[in-house]
Design a protein around this motif. Structure first.
Motif, PDB file in Angstrom:
ATOM      1  N   MET A  88      -8.882  -2.879  22.035  1.00 33.69           N
ATOM      2  CA  MET A  88      -7.669  -2.325  21.448  1.00 33.69           C
ATOM      3  C   MET A  88      -7.880  -2.061  19.956  1.00 33.69           C
ATOM      4  N   TYR A  89      -7.478  -0.893  19.524  1.00 30.36           N
ATOM      5  CA  TYR A  89      -7.640  -0.533  18.108  1.00 30.36           C
ATOM      6  C   TYR A  89      -6.311  -0.662  17.378  1.00 30.36           C
ATOM      7  N   ARG A  90      -6.367  -1.192  16.151  1.00 27.43           N
ATOM      8  CA  ARG A  90      -5.197  -1.189  15.277  1.00 27.43           C
ATOM      9  C   ARG A  90      -5.625  -0.668  13.906  1.00 27.43           C
ATOM     10  N   PRO A  91      -4.862   0.257  13.330  1.00 24.09           N
ATOM     11  CA  PRO A  91      -5.228   0.869  12.040  1.00 24.09           C
ATOM     12  C   PRO A  91      -5.201  -0.138  10.893  1.00 24.09           C
ATOM     13  N   GLY A  92      -5.723   0.307   9.746  1.00 17.76           N
ATOM     14  CA  GLY A  92      -5.755  -0.543   8.570  1.00 17.76           C
ATOM     15  C   GLY A  92      -4.377  -0.932   8.088  1.00 17.76           C
ATOM     16  N   ASN A  93      -4.306  -2.114   7.480  1.00 15.19           N
ATOM     17  CA  ASN A  93      -3.041  -2.677   7.006  1.00 15.19           C
ATOM     18  C   ASN A  93      -3.113  -2.857   5.491  1.00 15.19           C
ATOM     19  N   GLN A  94      -2.332  -2.077   4.764  1.00 14.73           N
ATOM     20  CA  GLN A  94      -2.400  -2.098   3.294  1.00 14.73           C
ATOM     21  C   GLN A  94      -1.936  -3.434   2.719  1.00 14.73           C
ATOM     22  N   SER A  95      -1.106  -4.179   3.456  1.00 14.42           N
ATOM     23  CA  SER A  95      -0.506  -5.394   2.888  1.00 14.42           C
ATOM     24  C   SER A  95      -1.533  -6.467   2.553  1.00 14.42           C
ATOM     25  N   ILE A  96      -2.681  -6.428   3.192  1.00 18.75           N
ATOM     26  CA  ILE A  96      -3.694  -7.454   2.906  1.00 18.75           C
ATOM     27  C   ILE A  96      -4.411  -7.189   1.589  1.00 18.75           C
ATOM     28  N   TRP A  97      -4.345  -5.941   1.102  1.00 20.04           N
ATOM     29  CA  TRP A  97      -5.083  -5.561  -0.105  1.00 20.04           C
ATOM     30  C   TRP A  97      -4.216  -5.772  -1.342  1.00 20.04           C
ATOM     31  N   LYS A  98      -3.950  -7.040  -1.618  1.00 14.05           N
ATOM     32  CA  LYS A  98      -3.190  -7.450  -2.797  1.00 14.05           C
ATOM     33  C   LYS A  98      -3.934  -8.602  -3.451  1.00 14.05           C
ATOM     34  N   GLY A  99      -3.906  -8.626  -4.804  1.00 15.29           N
ATOM     35  CA  GLY A  99      -4.605  -9.689  -5.507  1.00 15.29           C
ATOM     36  C   GLY A  99      -4.220  -9.711  -6.964  1.00 15.29           C
ATOM     37  N   ARG A 100      -5.013 -10.407  -7.746  1.00 14.77           N
ATOM     38  CA  ARG A 100      -4.682 -10.516  -9.162  1.00 14.77           C
ATOM     39  C   ARG A 100      -4.910  -9.184  -9.875  1.00 14.77           C
ATOM     40  N   GLN A 101      -4.184  -9.037 -10.979  1.00 13.34           N
ATOM     41  CA  GLN A 101      -4.244  -7.779 -11.721  1.00 13.34           C
ATOM     42  C   GLN A 101      -3.845  -8.045 -13.164  1.00 13.34           C
ATOM     43  N   ASP A 102      -4.701  -7.682 -14.105  1.00 10.74           N
ATOM     44  CA  ASP A 102      -4.380  -7.870 -15.510  1.00 10.74           C
ATOM     45  C   ASP A 102      -3.293  -6.885 -15.948  1.00 10.74           C
ATOM     46  N   PRO A 103      -2.500  -7.253 -16.956  1.00 11.30           N
ATOM     47  CA  PRO A 103      -1.454  -6.337 -17.445  1.00 11.30           C
ATOM     48  C   PRO A 103      -2.043  -4.986 -17.854  1.00 11.30           C
ATOM     49  N   GLY A 104      -1.448  -3.926 -17.369  1.00 18.22           N
ATOM     50  CA  GLY A 104      -1.910  -2.588 -17.709  1.00 18.22           C
ATOM     51  C   GLY A 104      -3.104  -2.111 -16.913  1.00 18.22           C
ATOM     52  N   SER A 105      -3.640  -2.974 -16.062  1.00 19.16           N
ATOM     53  CA  SER A 105      -4.822  -2.613 -15.285  1.00 19.16           C
ATOM     54  C   SER A 105      -4.464  -1.613 -14.196  1.00 19.16           C
ATOM     55  N   VAL A 106      -5.329  -0.605 -14.028  1.00 17.99           N
ATOM     56  CA  VAL A 106      -5.101   0.425 -13.022  1.00 17.99           C
ATOM     57  C   VAL A 106      -6.255   0.479 -12.022  1.00 17.99           C
ATOM     58  N   ARG A 107      -7.482   0.335 -12.534  1.00 12.35           N
ATOM     59  CA  ARG A 107      -8.655   0.502 -11.668  1.00 12.35           C
ATOM     60  C   ARG A 107      -9.756  -0.472 -12.090  1.00 12.35           C
ATOM     61  N   ASP A 108      -9.495  -1.752 -11.858  1.00 11.14           N
ATOM     62  CA  ASP A 108     -10.460  -2.773 -12.251  1.00 11.14           C
ATOM     63  C   ASP A 108     -10.979  -3.600 -11.080  1.00 11.14           C
ATOM     64  N   VAL A 109     -10.181  -3.758 -10.045  1.00  8.13           N
ATOM     65  CA  VAL A 109     -10.578  -4.579  -8.895  1.00  8.13           C
ATOM     66  C   VAL A 109     -10.342  -3.801  -7.603  1.00  8.13           C
ATOM     67  N   TRP A 110     -11.010  -4.237  -6.548  1.00  8.83           N
ATOM     68  CA  TRP A 110     -11.066  -3.446  -5.312  1.00  8.83           C
ATOM     69  C   TRP A 110      -9.698  -3.184  -4.698  1.00  8.83           C
ATOM     70  N   HIS A 111      -8.808  -4.173  -4.731  1.00  6.94           N
ATOM     71  CA  HIS A 111      -7.538  -3.953  -4.033  1.00  6.94           C
ATOM     72  C   HIS A 111      -6.730  -2.812  -4.652  1.00  6.94           C
ATOM     73  N   GLN A 112      -7.083  -2.425  -5.880  1.00  4.51           N
ATOM     74  CA  GLN A 112      -6.377  -1.316  -6.517  1.00  4.51           C
ATOM     75  C   GLN A 112      -6.809   0.050  -5.997  1.00  4.51           C
ATOM     76  N   VAL A 113      -7.956   0.104  -5.350  1.00  8.06           N
ATOM     77  CA  VAL A 113      -8.469   1.415  -4.921  1.00  8.06           C
ATOM     78  C   VAL A 113      -8.672   1.534  -3.407  1.00  8.06           C
ATOM     79  N   VAL A 114      -8.692   0.421  -2.695  1.00  4.31           N
ATOM     80  CA  VAL A 114      -8.902   0.501  -1.246  1.00  4.31           C
ATOM     81  C   VAL A 114      -7.682   1.140  -0.587  1.00  4.31           C
ATOM     82  N   GLN A 115      -7.932   2.175   0.202  1.00  5.09           N
ATOM     83  CA  GLN A 115      -6.885   2.827   0.980  1.00  5.09           C
ATOM     84  C   GLN A 115      -6.985   2.355   2.433  1.00  5.09           C
TER      85      GLN A 115
END
Length: 308
Positions: free
Chosen positions: A1-28
């Motif tokens: 059985m296939y289930r598509p990707g789940n965006q909710s797991i891609w959350k983590g720490r983030q510095d103030p003002g950070s846009v593109r510093d860690v993976w969870h910010q760019v993984v689709q």
């Protein structure tokens, strides 16, 4: 059985003002049944049915999400053209391992056909039959090699069905153009008929003693000799190739295994070859982990993304 990707797991720490510093910010995330993304795709295989059939410690069914959680806060050191997409999981329903393996193989073939680089996350090492089958079917007329970092040959017989210790035997049985290089083989955990089968198939291997004792130059020479003979190469990393001290969260803990510095330099050199088409990491078993094993798995996926 296939289930598509789940965006909710891609959350983590983030510095103030950070846009593109860690993976969870760019993984689709994406649904492979709708569209196959470019770049690198993470596809989980939620299974420990093969481990159970092989009398191993169960729990690897939860491996893919444990690895994802270890990936979320990795630092970005790749350019904006590098795309990372979580395309979800293939989940074994009940005892239907063989059906799930065929499904994962089809998705692997489709991703490779699209020019995507699949990164498959297990789950038991039964993932590698599906992985290998997917690559073999993508390149039916080419010489395909699979490198397996593992203390086990995984050449066990499978009269009562596929399991985590039979996948390489299955690929030999199914494909004449399958070639195999296991690295880290421990003689004590592989029965004599497996060595005989390797000789009959005219395949070589690197033992655990050689992995731990030979120089990097000598080991790379042997690995490159194998790669040079192939048209395409895929890689599987069984986390139980590592000592239990650094990888406790596996289906078969290893008292006599490698350390990361024995394997990472070799793997990073291999990844530089343009023949490498896919990668899987297997036997992640969160039930027995304190975070070390998941982070180790994530570190190799980090290397794939930054090297291939």
């Amino acid at each position: 059985m296939y289930r598509p990707g789940n965006q909710s797991i891609w959350k983590g720490r983030q510095d103030p003002g950070s846009v593109r510093d860690v993976w969870h910010q760019v993984v689709q995330t994406a649904d492979l049944n709708a569209q196959i993304p470019d770049g690198f795709c993470f596809l989980g295989f939620c299974s420990d049915v093969g481990v159970k059939r092989n009398h191993g410690r169960i729990g690897a069914v939860d491996g893919p999400d444990a690895i994802r959680k270890a990936l979320v806060n990795l630092a970005i050191h790749f350019d904006e053209n590098t795309k990372l997409t979580d395309v979800g999981d293939v989940v074994v329903s009940g005892n239907q391992l063989e059906n799930a393996q065929k499904e994962l193989a089809r998705y692997t073939t489709a991703m490779i056909g699209n020019g995507t680089f699949p990164i498959l996350m297990g789950g038991g090492h039964e993932i590698s039959y599906a992985h290998g089958k997917g690559v073999m079917d993508a390149f039916p007329d080419e010489k395909v090699g699979m490198i397996n970092f593992d203390p086990h040959f995984d050449l066990r017989a499978y009269p009562q069905g596929a399991h985590s210790g039979s996948w390489a035997h299955q690929l030999f049985d199914e494909y004449e153009n399958f070639h195999y290089l296991p690295i880290g083989i421990n003689e004590a955990v592989n029965i004599a008929p497996m060595f005989k089968l390797m000789r009959e198939k005219n395949q070589s291997f690197i033992s655990m003693e050689e992995l731990l004792g030979e120089s990097e130059v000598d080991l790379l020479a042997r690995i490159n000799y194998f790669v040079d003979q192939m048209d395409k190469v895929c890689i599987t990393l069984d986390l139980d190739v590592f000592s239990a001290g650094v990888a406790p969260g596996v289906s078969a803990a290893n008292p006599y295994g490698a350390l990361p510095h024995h394997i990472k330099p070799l793997m990073n050199k291999i990844f530089q070859s343009d023949k490498i088409v896919s990668f899987d990491v297997a036997e992640m078993c969160p039930k027995y982990d304190d975070g070390r094993t998941a982070k180790l798995a994530a570190s190799f996926i980090y290397d794939v993304v930054n090297t291939v």
